[in-house]
Motif scaffolding. Structure first.
Motif, PDB file in Angstrom:
ATOM      1  N   MET A  64      -1.255  10.439   4.576  1.00  0.00           N
ATOM      2  CA  MET A  64      -0.489   9.995   3.421  1.00  0.00           C
ATOM      3  C   MET A  64      -1.344   9.318   2.366  1.00  0.00           C
ATOM      4  N   ILE A  65      -2.581   8.947   2.712  1.00  0.00           N
ATOM      5  CA  ILE A  65      -3.419   8.273   1.727  1.00  0.00           C
ATOM      6  C   ILE A  65      -3.624   9.136   0.483  1.00  0.00           C
ATOM      7  N   HIS A  66      -3.647  10.461   0.655  1.00  0.00           N
ATOM      8  CA  HIS A  66      -3.703  11.355  -0.505  1.00  0.00           C
ATOM      9  C   HIS A  66      -2.485  11.138  -1.405  1.00  0.00           C
ATOM     10  N   ASP A  67      -1.331  10.965  -0.794  1.00  0.00           N
ATOM     11  CA  ASP A  67      -0.096  10.824  -1.560  1.00  0.00           C
ATOM     12  C   ASP A  67       0.011   9.450  -2.216  1.00  0.00           C
ATOM     13  N   PHE A  68      -0.529   8.428  -1.553  1.00  0.00           N
ATOM     14  CA  PHE A  68      -0.600   7.119  -2.199  1.00  0.00           C
ATOM     15  C   PHE A  68      -1.440   7.213  -3.475  1.00  0.00           C
ATOM     16  N   ASP A  69      -2.571   7.889  -3.385  1.00  0.00           N
ATOM     17  CA  ASP A  69      -3.405   8.037  -4.582  1.00  0.00           C
ATOM     18  C   ASP A  69      -2.710   8.883  -5.634  1.00  0.00           C
ATOM     19  N   MET A  70      -1.999   9.923  -5.206  1.00  0.00           N
ATOM     20  CA  MET A  70      -1.285  10.752  -6.172  1.00  0.00           C
ATOM     21  C   MET A  70      -0.212   9.944  -6.891  1.00  0.00           C
ATOM     22  N   ALA A  71       0.478   9.075  -6.161  1.00  0.00           N
ATOM     23  CA  ALA A  71       1.484   8.215  -6.790  1.00  0.00           C
ATOM     24  C   ALA A  71       0.833   7.300  -7.822  1.00  0.00           C
ATOM     25  N   ASN A  72      -0.312   6.714  -7.475  1.00  0.00           N
ATOM     26  CA  ASN A  72      -1.015   5.851  -8.433  1.00  0.00           C
ATOM     27  C   ASN A  72      -1.478   6.638  -9.659  1.00  0.00           C
ATOM     28  N   PHE A  73      -1.951   7.856  -9.416  1.00  0.00           N
ATOM     29  CA  PHE A  73      -2.417   8.740 -10.489  1.00  0.00           C
ATOM     30  C   PHE A  73      -1.291   9.069 -11.460  1.00  0.00           C
ATOM     31  N   ILE A  74      -0.137   9.421 -10.928  1.00  0.00           N
ATOM     32  CA  ILE A  74       0.981   9.834 -11.775  1.00  0.00           C
ATOM     33  C   ILE A  74       1.652   8.633 -12.436  1.00  0.00           C
ATOM     34  N   MET A  75       1.904   7.581 -11.658  1.00  0.00           N
ATOM     35  CA  MET A  75       2.609   6.423 -12.199  1.00  0.00           C
ATOM     36  C   MET A  75       1.710   5.517 -13.036  1.00  0.00           C
ATOM     37  N   GLY A  76       0.398   5.675 -12.890  1.00  0.00           N
ATOM     38  CA  GLY A  76      -0.523   4.920 -13.717  1.00  0.00           C
ATOM     39  C   GLY A  76      -0.840   3.526 -13.222  1.00  0.00           C
ATOM     40  N   GLU A  77      -0.304   3.145 -12.081  1.00  0.00           N
ATOM     41  CA  GLU A  77      -0.575   1.828 -11.509  1.00  0.00           C
ATOM     42  C   GLU A  77      -0.087   1.807 -10.067  1.00  0.00           C
ATOM     43  N   ALA A  78      -0.470   0.769  -9.348  1.00  0.00           N
ATOM     44  CA  ALA A  78      -0.018   0.597  -7.976  1.00  0.00           C
ATOM     45  C   ALA A  78       1.368  -0.049  -7.966  1.00  0.00           C
ATOM     46  N   PRO A  79       2.141   0.186  -6.914  1.00  0.00           N
ATOM     47  CA  PRO A  79       3.442  -0.459  -6.802  1.00  0.00           C
ATOM     48  C   PRO A  79       3.299  -1.923  -6.412  1.00  0.00           C
ATOM     49  N   VAL A  80       4.417  -2.631  -6.429  1.00  0.00           N
ATOM     50  CA  VAL A  80       4.388  -4.031  -5.991  1.00  0.00           C
ATOM     51  C   VAL A  80       4.787  -4.161  -4.528  1.00  0.00           C
ATOM     52  N   SER A  81       5.580  -3.191  -4.020  1.00  0.00           N
ATOM     53  CA  SER A  81       5.977  -3.273  -2.624  1.00  0.00           C
ATOM     54  C   SER A  81       6.043  -1.892  -1.994  1.00  0.00           C
ATOM     55  N   VAL A  82       5.877  -1.882  -0.674  1.00  0.00           N
ATOM     56  CA  VAL A  82       5.846  -0.653   0.111  1.00  0.00           C
ATOM     57  C   VAL A  82       6.804  -0.811   1.282  1.00  0.00           C
ATOM     58  N   SER A  83       7.679   0.171   1.449  1.00  0.00           N
ATOM     59  CA  SER A  83       8.610   0.170   2.573  1.00  0.00           C
ATOM     60  C   SER A  83       8.467   1.481   3.316  1.00  0.00           C
ATOM     61  N   ALA A  84       8.231   1.415   4.625  1.00  0.00           N
ATOM     62  CA  ALA A  84       7.924   2.622   5.389  1.00  0.00           C
ATOM     63  C   ALA A  84       8.737   2.692   6.675  1.00  0.00           C
ATOM     64  N   VAL A  85       9.076   3.909   7.057  1.00  0.00           N
ATOM     65  CA  VAL A  85       9.657   4.178   8.365  1.00  0.00           C
ATOM     66  C   VAL A  85       8.968   5.412   8.924  1.00  0.00           C
ATOM     67  N   GLY A  86       8.627   5.381  10.194  1.00  0.00           N
ATOM     68  CA  GLY A  86       7.952   6.510  10.807  1.00  0.00           C
ATOM     69  C   GLY A  86       8.393   6.692  12.241  1.00  0.00           C
ATOM     70  N   SER A  87       8.281   7.913  12.723  1.00  0.00           N
ATOM     71  CA  SER A  87       8.616   8.197  14.115  1.00  0.00           C
ATOM     72  C   SER A  87       7.770   9.353  14.609  1.00  0.00           C
ATOM     73  N   SER A  88       7.761   9.531  15.906  1.00  0.00           N
ATOM     74  CA  SER A  88       7.031  10.633  16.521  1.00  0.00           C
ATOM     75  C   SER A  88       8.040  11.589  17.128  1.00  0.00           C
ATOM     76  N   ILE A  89       8.371  12.631  16.390  1.00  0.00           N
ATOM     77  CA  ILE A  89       9.355  13.602  16.856  1.00  0.00           C
ATOM     78  C   ILE A  89       8.790  15.014  16.931  1.00  0.00           C
ATOM     79  N   VAL A  90       7.585  15.199  16.421  1.00  0.00           N
ATOM     80  CA  VAL A  90       6.942  16.502  16.475  1.00  0.00           C
ATOM     81  C   VAL A  90       6.207  16.683  17.799  1.00  0.00           C
ATOM     82  N   ASP A  91       5.463  15.668  18.196  1.00  0.00           N
ATOM     83  CA  ASP A  91       4.655  15.731  19.412  1.00  0.00           C
ATOM     84  C   ASP A  91       4.684  14.371  20.092  1.00  0.00           C
TER      85      ASP A  91
END
Length: 331
Positions: free
Chosen positions: A171-198
């Motif tokens: 996801m680090i690629h996508d974090f950089d893409m978000a910064n690239f498009i939005m022009g700045e970093a966000p102020v907060s990050v909220s995440a949920v993840g699970s292991s359902i593929v393997d």
């Protein structure tokens, strides 16, 4: 002519070797790898020499190094190469440790040589066109960004164990893409993840499916969706809703043929993985690096960008563990 040393001889190093050798303003001089046979094979393919890393860094005739080694070596190699007076293009991420990456950031700044981080997706023609349309004001103010990034299949669990986790590795690629498009970093990050593929990925302490919501100071929102499994191919899309319209960058397909019959309408699948999808982006990334280094102009992606994306990955990891949003200024 920019003389280049390539550190690493794995799959991604082969992609970079092609880009270096194809550019009219750069030449691949030497290749190193802990696997000497791999270094010799790759070097021979491009008319370069196989050397050890110390020799490449110490060689005053080499102007730049491209670091494509394992992540846990990146910070050390950046510091050593810049201290030796070389420009650096380093694969993402800067490090698995945010603290170590920030220390590297200070050392590299003091050494005063250019360091670019390999967020190649910024150089994808489609994502670049979306960014250009946004900057031209074609959809007004950006308000809601959605980034989809699905791999066709999960990597081996042995890789998962040393990757730093989905947020730092994928996801680090996508974090950089978000910064690239939005022009700045966000102020907060909220995440949920699970292991359902393997289930073995979960047993290794990682997730294979995740959603992250980024919140910006002015109220804008970005949502990133990641999965290690999309059976139909490599799914890479960006959608940006603005006050005056919508921009979308769709998947690259295996071909553009559409079959329409009485049974329905069908088309090709997305290209299978990143080598097929992003080869033009890797070439454009190298062109941008050579242009910046030889002209003395600004780098299009910096070490600061790499540290910013890693901080977001750290925040996402903490948020997924705690179940609560994490402010970036708290880490």
């Amino acid at each position: 002519m920019l003389k280049v040393g390539l550190l690493g001889a794995g799959r991604i190093a082969g992609v970079h070797a092609t880009a270096i050798s194809s550019h009219p303003g750069s030449t691949l001089v030497a290749v190193s790898d802990i696997n000497q046979a791999a270094a010799q094979k790759l070097a021979a393919q491009y008319g370069a020499e196989a050397r050890d890393t110390d020799a490449i860094i110490a060689d005053p005739a080499i102007d730049a190094v491209l670091i494509a080694t394992s992540t846990d070596t990146h910070s050390d190699l950046i510091e050593r190469a810049t201290a030796a007076g070389k420009a650096v293009l380093c694969e993402k991420p800067v490090d698995l440790s945010l603290e170590r990456a920030r220390a590297c950031q200070k050392v590299a700044a003091a050494n005063g040589k250019p360091v670019m981080i390999g967020f190649n997706r910024r150089f994808d023609p489609n994502f670049g066109a979306l960014k250009a349309a946004l900057e031209a004001g074609e959809i007004g103010k950006p308000e809601l960004l959605a980034i989809t990034s699905f791999d066709p299949a999960p990597p081996p669990v042995a890789y998962i164990k040393v990757s730093g986790g989905l947020f730092r590795d994928m996801m680090i690629h996508d974090f950089d893409m978000a910064n690239f498009i939005m022009g700045e970093a966000p102020v907060s990050v909220s995440a949920v993840g699970s292991s359902i593929v393997d289930p073995e990925i979960g047993a290794a302490g990682d997730v294979d499916t995740a959603v992250v919501t980024l919140t910006y100071a002015d109220g804008r929102i970005a949502v990133i969706n990641n999965s290690r499994r999309a059976v139909y191919g490599y799914d890479q899309r960006v959608e940006l809703l603005g006050s005056e319209g919508l921009l979308q960058a769709q998947n690259m397909l295996e071909n553009t043929v559409v079959k329409s019959t009485v049974n329905g309408v069908t088309g090709a699948k997305p290209t299978y993985f990143f080598l097929e999808r992003y080869m033009p982006a890797y070439a454009a990334e190298w062109y941008a690096f050579v242009e910046a280094v030889t002209s003395g102009g600004p780098l299009p992606v910096t070490l600061d960008d790499g540290v910013a994306a890693l901080a977001m990955a750290e925040a996402a990891t903490l948020s997924a563990q705690s179940g609560a949003p994490v402010r970036l200024d708290s880490i």
